[in-house]
Design an enzyme around this catalytic site. Sequence first.
Site, PDB file in Angstrom:
ATOM      1  N   HIS A   1       0.817  -1.226   0.000  1.00 52.45           N
ATOM      2  CA  HIS A   1       0.000   0.000   0.000  1.00 52.45           C
ATOM      3  C   HIS A   1       0.851   1.278   0.000  1.00 52.45           C
ATOM      4  CE1 HIS A   1      -3.295  -2.624   1.516  1.00 52.45           C
ATOM      5  NE2 HIS A   1      -2.345  -3.150   2.282  1.00 52.45           N
TER       6      HIS A   1
HETATM    7  C1  BDR Z   1      -1.924   0.223   5.942  1.00 50.42           C
HETATM    8  O1  BDR Z   1      -1.860  -0.345   7.258  1.00 50.42           O
HETATM    9  C2  BDR Z   1      -0.573  -0.841   7.521  1.00 50.42           C
HETATM   10  O2  BDR Z   1      -0.657  -2.148   7.985  1.00 50.42           O
HETATM   11  C3  BDR Z   1       0.186  -0.798   6.228  1.00 50.42           C
HETATM   12  O3  BDR Z   1       1.553  -0.499   6.455  1.00 50.42           O
HETATM   13  C4  BDR Z   1      -0.495   0.297   5.446  1.00 50.42           C
HETATM   14  O4  BDR Z   1       0.045   1.564   5.749  1.00 50.42           O
HETATM   15  C5  BDR Z   1      -2.835  -0.627   5.076  1.00 50.42           C
HETATM   16  O5  BDR Z   1      -4.123  -0.660   5.624  1.00 50.42           O
END
Ligand code: BDR
Length: 298
Positions: free
Chosen positions: A233
Amino acid sequence: MKRIPILIDTDPGVDDFFCIAVGGAFSEIFDLRAVTTIGGNNYTEVTTQNALDILSFLKVDAPVAAGATRFLTREFDEPAAKFHGSNGLGGLAIPHSPNKASSLPAWEMMYKVACECEGELVIVTVGPETNLALAIQKHPDMVGKVKKILAMGGSTTFGNITPYAEANIGNDPFAAKIVFESGIPVDMVGLNVTHMCPTDEALFDSFKKDARQDVIDFMRGLIRFRAFQPILHDAITISSLVDPDFIQWNVCNVHVETEDAEHFGQTVMQSGTMHRVAVGCEKERYYKVFENMINRYR
Ligand code: BDR
Ligand code: CA
């Protein structure tokens, strides 16, 4: 071209590793002014050490400032070990950095850098937005000093910690609400778009790689660890500054739900022109940025 001064606020984190790697790789585009940390994927002490270790490992020079050790209204949860390993980095070993975090807390580092950058700073936030909310609360004039916030968070469709809430927003919706209502424009990249760009090991292997072997091995290890859900992400989010047109945006306002229990932490697009929410992307262009990033680590 003038470089973009950026500050990365992060909870490393498997995908946070790749976000920092993008921020450190394109030094002709980015002036990486600082990295600030928050708890989320792991506790703040762990994410702070991870940020120091990642920067040293990648040989990227930037100060690290540790952030809040609790969300605005509650304590942190357990580390998200399923998605990030017990150490936040897929359980992989990374050399311990000799560097130490700044004596400034994250929100003071944000304010200091914002003042130094005279309206040009872009804050890339890829964790819970607690530090940003604290900076805005403590220094209301931050609002005129930050050009834009680029946030990985939220969703226009499904959530990942509840059916409606994404982790970065849902862990501290009160902080996110302060940020979205602060008057600073936010570009929000949510799950609805990040899930369009999976980065699995087969794709990683297809990239032409001419980089340090230890960096390639570490990256492959992280991607292998996330084989069950290969969505990076935070790397997708920051890549929208490298190739500004690979994401399609909807101009709107964003409401963060903090009252309704079922929809707690949901981000809702509303009519308005304050923010931009990612609604589509050309994944091949993102993959080009990613491949290019790897090969900056020679
Ligand atoms: C987001 O939550 C975290 O676990 C990841 O690093 C990302 O920023 C995704 O929902
Ligand atoms: Ca993150």
